[in-house]
Each structure stands twice: as structure tokens, then as C-alpha cells.
Design an enzyme around this catalytic site. Structure first.
Site, PDB file in Angstrom:
ATOM      1  N   GLU A  56       0.855  -1.344   0.012  1.00 58.59           N
ATOM      2  CA  GLU A  56       0.043  -0.025  -0.083  1.00 58.59           C
ATOM      3  C   GLU A  56       0.665   1.172  -0.026  1.00 58.59           C
ATOM      4  O   GLU A  56       0.702   2.233   0.865  1.00 58.59           O
ATOM      5  CB  GLU A  56      -0.946   0.143   1.133  1.00 58.59           C
ATOM      6  CG  GLU A  56      -1.541  -1.158   1.416  1.00 58.59           C
ATOM      7  CD  GLU A  56      -2.598  -1.112   2.631  1.00 58.59           C
ATOM      8  OE1 GLU A  56      -3.824  -1.331   2.531  1.00 58.59           O
ATOM      9  OE2 GLU A  56      -1.939  -1.101   3.407  1.00 58.59           O
ATOM     10  N   CYS A  77     -10.416   1.276   7.450  1.00 61.82           N
ATOM     11  CA  CYS A  77      -9.889   2.459   7.863  1.00 61.82           C
ATOM     12  C   CYS A  77     -10.458   3.801   7.243  1.00 61.82           C
ATOM     13  O   CYS A  77     -10.418   4.720   7.846  1.00 61.82           O
ATOM     14  CB  CYS A  77      -8.402   2.601   7.588  1.00 61.82           C
ATOM     15  SG  CYS A  77      -8.042   1.710   5.925  1.00 61.82           S
TER      16      CYS A  77
HETATM   17  O1  FUB Z   1      -3.202  -0.561   9.272  1.00 64.71           O
HETATM   18  C1  FUB Z   1      -4.039   0.577   9.577  1.00 64.71           C
HETATM   19  C2  FUB Z   1      -4.541   0.954   8.186  1.00 64.71           C
HETATM   20  O2  FUB Z   1      -5.122  -0.260   7.522  1.00 64.71           O
HETATM   21  C3  FUB Z   1      -3.737   1.503   7.287  1.00 64.71           C
HETATM   22  O3  FUB Z   1      -3.427   2.888   7.712  1.00 64.71           O
HETATM   23  C4  FUB Z   1      -4.321   1.385   5.836  1.00 64.71           C
HETATM   24  O4  FUB Z   1      -3.474   1.336   4.852  1.00 64.71           O
HETATM   25  C5  FUB Z   1      -4.955  -0.124   5.960  1.00 64.71           C
HETATM   26  O5  FUB Z   1      -3.739  -1.122   5.758  1.00 64.71           O
HETATM   27 ZN    ZN Z   2      -7.811   3.705   4.697  1.00 61.21          ZN
END
Ligand code: FUB
Ligand code: ZN
Length: 675
Positions: A345, A441
Site C-alpha cells: 500500500e 480504515c
Molecule cells: O494498518 C491500519 C490501516 O489499514 C492503514 O493505515 C491502511 O493502509 C490499512 O492497511
Molecule cells: Zn484507509
């Protein structure tokens, strides 16, 4: 860095957003998203991914009660790893004593309560407040006597708390708790959650730090840094700032802290990959390139800017500036998205900005806005506000359906729905917004930023009010005990007319207006307008303001056809359309299938046309172009000859509105017609 340049966000209590565009978005959050999310956190939304967030707090509270009843006879669970995401055998009947969902599930409540807090400021609602108070009781009942509060470890075994800082998000959850608690306290004056937050932060401050004997770890997922600064600013307790600063300073030092936690991972993986993901590859002051997980990165950079401001740390500020420069000039999508790759990501390498495999997580653009605002607090340079505006009107708004009922996590710039289902490289891309996510999230993050949008649009210092984003509102400000009122009426994002009415009793102060980077020529008129001076992309108008003075600004919103730096391989030979702060796209709904067969005539005169997309009034753009005609016959390859084109009129619509008219193809970058 000069203290005299510093500014602070406007207190939400001093802003009333009156803007049709933003008022509507805030209303959608208030009436749709907040109640919907509450149901989602309580697993009451039919057909949506189950959250177990409130289930976990209740289970931890129940365990606390049992502990109180049994005293010494109570046996704490011994830690057993049940996966990064634990799911019950029967999803509808979870064990009421167990933790479920992702390790960071608690954070969804904290983001929700933060959004509720902002919403209560603009729209007091005793029923919502009562519901929030009751929810806070459930959360506080889960807190341990020593202040520790993370339901994942409380329920799975506290013997291993803080043993996997790299992957398990205790400090991330703590950060969100602090943010939510401060917001709720500031909105309502109630300190129940704030006290719980302070107790957890006290626990962490005892546990971590540079002092001998303390743990030398730091968060695997940043946010605690900026949250601790916020807690410090709310309470003035030095230890919170000290801990936030310690987390910033410690990151990237050698030997790597995470190696001690995960000795088994040292062999095999390349070192830069192992640490860049967490921005822990080198000490933060030496970092010059935005790398790794994009949300983590921008949360860290936000914390760095906060600490730099509060401690007057030039080297930290310099690092923030270098990182910003790299992000803005080499890693930023034209939609304000960041994160070119779904692997981790993460940010990809310089100029690697693929469109159909982009990650561009909604949270990452939200984090980018956090960072931009913090840079502006240190130095009002319009480069930060330009990016803030870009992210806000494009990727952030695209993250939510116009009706607020579904969400995007990933925000690609090109979508061919079939490929998202059949091509493994694109499985992370959803061609329709989702009701909820197991890893949820983004939706609550959207709720908190939209409901507090006024605190990003403006900052102030003693004698200056900075307008970074043109948003209709009424702002009150006190200068030398004199209350002044500034009212803004703005046609943004579709019309560049802005009117500013000032009412003050002959008080000298400055209004600083951002000159958007997309505007070649602006106009300003009104009393003393000729005295306005340009500096760092702002127009400063200093004068003695009396009763009922009006300034008008005009930022012509011409249609711009933009090309990318040729080093962006994916965009070569293509153009994108922007008008004012809005980036546009083509959708199948307006232009038919096979968008890749379309070309745009860059020499032609674009026209604008008002239209409605699912009730939202937008300005669409019509530009002549061509559609390539599919040759007759079955041959896959034929001799290259002049392409047969059919003239068409392309209709571009705002990127943030895409995907609101059913599943369909979409593209931001379109091939340009060569003369
Ligand atoms: O790890 C917590 C949140 O979940 C991250 O900020 C997002 O990218 C997702 O992976
Ligand atoms: Zn998010």
C-alpha cells in the site's frame, strides 16, 4: 523556520460553514455516514463486512468485571496469536469473550467519535451526544487499572503487550484514541474519554522513552506522534510532547528496533524493503524520499512537522520540506492521490504513477491533507495548500459515494471493471464503492475530515487570517479584544467568484488569500485592494478594517488540458482535464465502452455544461475527440496504416463523482490526438 510565520488552525467553534457544496457534504456525513458507521461498528448492517469493533470493547469490559469479581483468582488469558484478522467460525454468533476483526479494530470507534465531536460543534444534537456518551462508557469500561487500553491484547493476553510494535497497532490505536478524545472534549467539554486517553498516554510515557530502562521502540504504524502533540496542546503536559518527539527521533536508528522484535525476519528480505515500509530505514532527519506505506508515511511527516514547530527544530523542518518536494514533484497523482503500488500500500519509485493499478488509498490523501495543514502552520507557502485542495476535492471526495452510503478504499485513475475481477494485478481495485470493509480504515477517516473541513481551509495568527481553500463560511476572530467577523461566499469548486465581507471596528489586520496554482490571472477589488501584495503564492491585504467592507476576488476557472512530465511512463502521449480545483475523468456512462479507444483533440475549444449526477450539480466539460474504429476482419495484427477515426464529443465529469451511476469504465488520462 521563523516563529513569526507560524499560524494555527481556526477553532471549529469559530467557523460556521455556510457553503452549499461543503454544507451538503457535511450533511451527508452527519445524516448518513455517522449513523451508518455506528450500525457498522455494532455489526448491524445487513450485507456489509462485519466489524466486531464494539463487540471487542464490550468483551474487554466484561472481562474487567469478572476480574473485579474474582480478584486474585482471575486468570488472565495467555497470549496466543489468532491471526492479523481473527474471525469467528460462525460470523453471526461470535464468542462474547473473544476479540475479532483486525488487530487495529479499536481505531474505528476512535475515528467515529472524532467525527461525532466535529459534527456536534456544527450541529448540536442531544440524542447523538447521549449515544456517544454511552458508547464512551463502553470503551472506558474496557480500560485496565494501569491505564492500558487495547482490546486486542486485553482479550488475547496482556503478557505480550508492546511485543510486536512493528505489526500490531497498539500505538496506532492509542493515537486515534487521543485524537478522538481531544476532539470530543473540545466539542462537548466532557473529559471522560480524555481522561482515559491521558491514562493510556501516561502508561505509554512510562514505558517508552530515551531514559535508561525504558523501551526503545516506536510505532510500526505512525499517528501517535501527531496525536501526542495534539494531546500536549490540549493539556500542556510536557510528557506527551516529549514522547511524541522521542518516537520521531528514535525511528530509523540502528540497531533497528524491529530486528530485536523479529530476529527471524533479518535474513532473506532486503533491508531497505524491510524498513522503508515503516519509514524506519534511516533516521527521519536524513530522509529525502517519501517511501513505504503511504498512510504511515504521511502520518509520520505530519508528526515530524508538529514536533518541528513546537521544538523549533530546523533539521526536522528541512527534512519535512525535502520529503514534501519529493512527494509533490515525483509521486503525486493528478487527483491528489498518493501510493503508486498495492504492494505494501505504498509509494512506488519516482515517477512511477500507474493509473490502472494505482493504490491511492483514501486514507493516504486524508493524511496528505493533515501533513499539508501542518506545513502551512509553519510556513504559509501556497504549494502546500495547492496540494491540500487537490487532495480534498478529488481523491478524498471520490472515497465516498455522493449519497454517503458506500466507499472506495483504493482510488485508481483508470478502471476497466472486467480487469478488476479477472486480472490478479488489479484485484485490489473495486469498480463499485463498497458498503463497508473488514479493514475499514477509510470510511471513518472520511467522516472525520469532512466534518472538520473548516479547520483545514483556514489558519490564523495574531494579526492574519489565511484563506487556503475558498469555502463559504462565517469566521469570528479576536484581535486585541476586538471581535471581527469575516464572511466568505464562494462559488468553488465550479465558479471562481469569491466575496469576502469584513466587519470590524477599525482594527488593523491582514487577510491573506491563496492564489491557486491553476489560476493564471486573478482579479481583486474592494477598498485598498490595490495595496495587496503577493508573497509565496498568497495575496496579503493589510489595512484597517471597518464595518461592512467587501473584497471580491475572481479566479477564472479555464478548462486546462494537462500533460505529465514525460518521465511518467504511464501518461506519455496522454492528457488529463482540470478546471479550477477539480480533476476530470471520462466515464462509460457518458462516452460508451472502450474508453481506451478515445482520443481528445487538444486544439479544440472545450465547452462547459452544467449537469446533475445523482442530484449533485456539477460542471461537465465537452471536448471534441475521436473514437478509433475497430477494423473489420478477425486479424489481431494488421499492417499499420492511417487509423480510422470517428469524430465524437467527449464528456468529462468530475473525478470525485465517478462510479455513482452504476459499474462502468473510467479513465482520467486520455490519449491526445496528434495533428
Ligand atoms: O494498518 C491500519 C490501516 O489499514 C492503514 O493505515 C491502511 O493502509 C490499512 O492497511
Ligand atoms: Zn484507509
Amino acid at each position: 523556520m521563523d516563529r513569526n510565520d507560524f499560524s494555527t488552525p481556526i477553532n471549529l467553534k469559530n467557523i460556521e460553514v455556510t457553503d452549499c457544496f461543503w454544507e451538503n457534504k457535511m450533511k451527508v456525513v452527519r445524516t448518513e455516514v455517522i449513523p451508518y458507521q455506528w450500525r457498522a461498528l455494532n455489526d448491524q448492517v445487513e450485507g456489509a463486512a462485519l466489524s466486531y469493533c464494539m463487540h471487542n470493547f464490550k468483551a474487554a469490559g466484561k472481562m474487567n468485571q469478572e476480574k473485579a469479581k474474582l480478584g486474585a483468582a482471575f486468570q488472565e488469558p495467555v497470549y496466543t496469536f489468532r491471526g492479523f484478522e481473527a474471525l469467528p467460525d460462525d460470523p453471526k454468533h461470535p464468542d462474547e469473550n473473544k476479540f475479532y476483526g483486525f488487530v487495529f479494530q479499536d481505531s474505528d470507534f476512535y475515528k467515529w467519535i472524532e467525527a461525532v465531536a466535529y459534527s456536534l460543534i456544527s450541529n448540536p444534537d442531544s440524542e447523538l451526544e447521549k449515544m456517544a456518551d454511552e458508547a464512551i462508557e463502553i470503551v472506558c469500561a474496557a480500560q485496565q487499572d494501569d491505564g492500558y487500553l487495547d482490546t486486542y491484547y486485553i482479550l488475547n493476553g496482556k503478557d505480550k503487550i508492546f511485543s510486536n510494535l512493528r505489526d500490531h497497532h497498539e500505538l496506532y490505536c492509542m493515537g486515534h484514541l487521543l485524537e478522538g478524545a481531544v476532539a470530543y472534549y473540545e466539542a462537548t467539554g466532557k473529559d471522560r474519554l480524555l481522561k482515559a486517553a491521558c491514562r493510556f498516554a501516561d502508561y505509554a510515557a512510562e514505558y517508552f522513552g530515551e531514559e535508561e530502562g525504558k523501551c526503545k521502540g516506536y510505532p510500526g504504524h505512525e499517528i501517535a506522534e501527531m496525536a501526542l502533540v495534539r494531546l500536549y496542546e490540549a493539556t500542556r503536559e510536557e510528557k506527551y510532547l516529549r514522547l511524541g518527539r522521542y518516537f520521531v527521533d528514535e525511528r530509523g536508528k540502528r540497531p533497528y528496533y524491529f530486528d530485536g522484535e523479529h530476529p527471524q525476519d533479518i535474513k532473506g528480505k532486503k533491508e531497505d524493503l524491510r524498513y522503508e515500509y515503516h519509514q524506519a530505514h534511516i533516521p527521519v532527519r536524513e530522509q529525502t524520499e517519501a517511501v513505504g506505506h503511504a498512510v504511515r508515511a504521511v502520518y509520520l511527516y505530519s508528526g515530524m512537522a508538529d514536533v518541528a514547530r513546537l521544538t523549533q527544530d530546523e533539521t526536522l523542518w528541512l527534512a519535512c520540506e525535502k520529503l514534501w518536494d519529493n512527494m509533490e514533484t515525483k509521486k503525486l497523482y493528478i487527483t491528489g492521490g498518493i501510493g503508486g503500488t498495492h504492494i505494501g500500500e505504498a509509494f512506488s519509485f519516482n515517477y512511477d504513477l500507474p493509473n490502472d493499478t494505482a493504490y491511492a488509498e483514501t486514507c493516504a490523501s486524508i493524511g496528505l491533507i493533515f501533513w499539508a495543514r501542518r506545513m502551512l502552520e509553519i510556513r504559509s507557502d501556497s504549494r502546500y495548500a495547492n496540494v491540500m485542495e487537490l487532495a480534498l476535492y478529488n481523491t478524498v471526495l471520490a472515497g465516498m459515494a455522493l449519497d454517503g452510503k458506500s466507499f472506495f478504499y483504493v482510488n485508481p485513475l483508470e478502471v476497466f471493471p472486467k480487469a478488476c475481477k479477472k486480472d490478479e494485478r488489479k484485484l485490489h481495485i473495486k469498480s463499485v464503492r463498497q458498503k463497508w470493509f473488514g479493514c475499514a480504515c477509510c470510511p471513518p477517516n472520511l467522516a472525520r475530515i469532512i466534518s472538520s473541513v473548516g479547520s483545514y481551509a483556514f489558519t490564523e495568527n495574531r494579526d492574519t487570517l489565511f484563506v487556503h481553500v475558498y469555502m463559504g463560511c462565517r469566521i469570528t476572530k479576536c484581535i486585541d479584544q476586538e471581535e471581527i467577523e469575516v464572511s466568505i461566499v464562494s462559488g468553488f469548486p465550479y465558479d471562481g467568484n469569491v466575496q469576502i465581507d469584513v466587519s470590524a471596528g477599525n482594527v488593523p489586520f491582514t487577510l491573506a488569500f491563496r492564489i491557486p496554482d491553476w489560476c493564471d490571472d486573478y482579479e481583486i477589488s474592494g477598498p485598498d485592494a490595490a495595496k495587496a501584495e503577493e508573497k509565496d503564492g498568497y495575496l496579503y491585504l493589510t489595512k484597517i478594517w471597518g464595518e461592512n467592507e467587501t473584497i471580491t476576488l475572481y479566479f477564472p476557472m479555464q478548462v486546462q488540458i494537462l500533460q505529465a512530465d514525460p518521465r511518467v511512463r504511464e501518461d506519455i502521449g496522454k492528457v488529463a482535464v482540470r478546471r479550477g480545483p477539480v480533476t476530470y475523468c471520462l466515464e462509460e456512462a457518458d462516452n460508451g465502452k472502450n474508453l481506451h479507444m478515445l482520443t481528445v483533440d487538444c486544439e479544440a475549444e472545450p465547452e462547459t455544461e452544467e449537469c446533475f449526477i445523482e442530484g449533485e450539480r456539477v460542471v461537465s466539460i465537452l471536448i471534441p475527440g475521436y473514437r478509433e474504429v475497430i477494423p473489420e476482419g478477425k486479424k489481431l495484427y494488421t499492417k499499420a496504416e492511417k487509423i480510422r477515426n470517428m469524430p465524437v464529443k467527449l464528456r468529462f465529469v468530475p473525478y470525485y463523482t465517478w462510479g455513482n451511476r452504476g459499474e462502468n469504465e473510467m479513465t482520467v488520462w486520455v490519449r491526445r490526438e496528434r495533428a
